[in-house]
Structures are given as C-alpha cells and as structure tokens.
Motif scaffolding. Sequence first.
Motif, short mmCIF file in Angstrom:
data_model
loop_
_atom_site.label_atom_id
_atom_site.label_comp_id
_atom_site.label_asym_id
_atom_site.label_seq_id
_atom_site.Cartn_x
_atom_site.Cartn_y
_atom_site.Cartn_z
N GLY A 22 0.88 -0.97 -0.40
CA GLY A 22 0.27 -0.08 -0.40
C GLY A 22 0.70 1.20 -0.41
N GLY A 23 1.80 1.01 -0.78
CA GLY A 23 2.91 2.36 -0.74
C GLY A 23 2.50 3.41 -1.15
N LYS A 56 2.65 0.66 5.80
CA LYS A 56 2.80 2.78 6.78
C LYS A 56 1.12 3.49 6.18
CE LYS A 56 4.59 7.19 6.37
NZ LYS A 56 3.96 7.46 4.72
N GLU A 57 0.27 3.72 7.03
CA GLU A 57 -1.04 3.97 6.91
C GLU A 57 -1.86 2.88 5.99
OE1 GLU A 57 -0.81 8.37 6.55
OE2 GLU A 57 1.14 8.05 6.79
N ILE A 82 2.98 0.76 10.33
CA ILE A 82 2.97 2.34 11.11
C ILE A 82 1.19 2.70 10.45
CG2 ILE A 82 3.43 4.52 10.83
CD1 ILE A 82 5.87 3.99 9.21
N THR A 83 1.35 3.45 11.59
CA THR A 83 -0.33 3.31 12.20
C THR A 83 -0.73 4.41 13.16
OG1 THR A 83 -2.98 2.27 11.17
CG2 THR A 83 -0.99 1.40 13.93
N ASP A 117 0.71 14.46 15.96
CA ASP A 117 0.15 13.98 15.65
C ASP A 117 0.09 12.71 15.47
OD1 ASP A 117 0.16 12.70 12.36
OD2 ASP A 117 2.47 12.29 12.60
N ARG A 118 0.36 11.55 16.36
CA ARG A 118 0.34 10.16 16.82
C ARG A 118 -0.04 9.29 15.68
NH1 ARG A 118 -3.52 12.08 21.85
NH2 ARG A 118 -2.37 13.90 22.14
N LEU A 119 1.63 8.72 16.08
CA LEU A 119 2.02 7.30 14.69
C LEU A 119 1.53 5.68 15.45
CD1 LEU A 119 4.18 8.74 11.27
CD2 LEU A 119 1.45 7.61 12.04
N LEU A 120 2.02 4.99 15.65
CA LEU A 120 1.79 3.79 16.46
C LEU A 120 2.81 2.65 15.08
CD1 LEU A 120 -1.51 2.39 17.35
CD2 LEU A 120 0.04 3.06 18.98
N PHE A 121 4.48 2.86 15.97
CA PHE A 121 5.36 2.44 15.14
C PHE A 121 5.10 0.24 15.67
CE2 PHE A 121 8.48 4.40 12.81
CZ PHE A 121 7.24 5.56 12.14
#
Length: 281
Positions: free
Chosen positions: A57-58, A130-131, A169-170, A269-273
Amino acid sequence: MASTAKHYNAHSAETYEEAYFYEPGAYMHYLVELVTQRMQLDNVNNSGKPRHILDIGGGTGNFASALIHNCPSSNFRVTVVEPFLEESKGADMAKSDRMSFVKAPAEIFLSHSHDNGDWRKQGSHQVLIKETIHHIDEKVRVGVLKGLYDDLKAFPCGNDITIPSILIITRPQVEIDYPLWDEARRVWKESQPSLEQLQQELQLAGFVDIQCTMERYHSQISLQRWQEMIKKRFWSTFANFSDEELEFGCEELARERPPDENGVIHFEDRLLFITGRKVDT
Ligand SMILES: C[S@@+](CC[C@H](N)C(=O)[O-])C[C@H]1O[C@@H](n2cnc3c(N)ncnc32)[C@H](O)[C@@H]1O
C-alpha cells in the motif's frame, strides 16, 4: 474495498501528494528518519547482498523513494505494492533501479502462488505497511500477514544484529488529536483497528518480538489549509461525507480548535510503530 477503491481512484498522484502528511517537507523528513532507524536501513551489510523490502500500500511510491534517497550508500531496494494510486511522476524515481512499482492489493498474499512475477518469487527481507493496514479487511488480515510472513527470508546483517521483519505504521483508534468533529471521529474509530487487535493478528500470523512505540509530532498548519485538505478528502475517513457535511464539519472543528492569531492550528500527530520478527530472521 469498493469504497476504498473509489476513494483512491479519485486521487491523482499530484492530489494525493499535496496533503501535508504526504508532501516533501519537515514532516516527511522526520518520518523518513524514524523509519530509516526503525528498519535499520542505514545498516550496510557486509555480504553485498541487496536487501529486498516490500512497501505494501505504498501509495505513489514517494515515501519509498524518500527512504532510498535518505540512504544513498545502503544496499536495499523496494518493491512498492499498490492497487489504486498511480506512481509518482517524480523525475528521479522512475530511473531508480532500487525501486519498482507493482499494481496489486495486499490480498494477493492470501495465495501462495508465486505467479505474480519475479518480485514475489525472490521473497523479501522486510515489509513496511504504512498507513494502510486499516484498508485490509479484518476478515483476511491475519491471512495476508501470514502470506507476507511465509515469503520473508533471513537477511545476514552482521554480528548480533537483527532487523525487524515487519514495520506497521498506523494511527491510534482512540485518543487522536487531529482537529475533527464528532461524526468524523466516529467514522475514524470504526475503520481503525486497535493496537491490541493488530498485535494479536501479528502473533497469529507467526511474528514474534512484537513491539510498539507511539511517535508524536507537533504539527502546525493553517486552519484554511487543513479545511481545504478535508474538503478534498485527503484521508479516506472523509470519503463518505457529502460536500455539505464536510462544510459543516470544517466549521465545527474550527469552533472546537480555534486558530492562533496567525490563523494556525496546532495538534499532535500520533503514529504507532509496530514491529515484529520472523522467528529465524
Ligand atoms: C493513506 S495511504 C498511504 C500510502 C503510503 N503508504 C504512504 O504512507 O504515503 C493508504 C494506501 O493504502 C492503499 N490501499 C488501500 N487498500 C489497499 C489494499 N487492499 N491493499 C494494499 N493497499 C491498499 C491505498 O491505495 C493507499 O495508497
């Protein structure tokens, strides 16, 4: 899948990349650095063997391209696997022999058929999602992750070094700080899997050493630009709102999050790795 397809098919590479989160700039630079560290992309292996990374999903491939440019002397190449968006027209991307673009959905990993081409036959050493994980239907997500897991190969990268096999990454399902309105937050929560669910799915697919961090970035953007991005439906969250509903939502969010004296709104902005490893890699 049908409404996701409609949403992304309605975007050109240009309209996709004009949103704050996907354009070249400080935010993208920050993320490229984080991903480079987390996937250990600047770790140059001694075997001379290239590392093969799948970016599922790049998007337009602009993020993969930025990773490659960030690590000019590393020996990795990226296959961007993307069903809807067109490859970015970025001049130097197409020429890069370190990147290729495959038009396909993540669901092809439900099948073990390697008829999809050489890129799949070779297997991969690392996967980046990612996302995109929320776009893979919950009913097949473990199957897709398992398919990716099965294709992963060990990568020799030196003494005592293990590289993560997968990086998802979400964004969090709840406790987000984006300027939105109630109905948009409800849609968000409904379409976003929780961290616990994703961790469990990774485990069911076979991954071990599952770890997660929350990465926070103080964002500032003019209220006007934020509202324009929403009206252009920069995230799929907004795909099923009518123009009038988006207009109303933009007014609501401005009341809830008034801009400063320069017309700028501030948010985190909050991203879970989330990382995991294949047992023997
Ligand atoms: C928010 S964008 C992120 C794109 C890119 N990873 C980035 O960070 O710039 C979500 C991406 O997921 C893709 N996508 C949607 N459904 C998908 C599926 N079933 N399999 C793979 N990708 C999918 C969309 O086409 C879109 O490119």
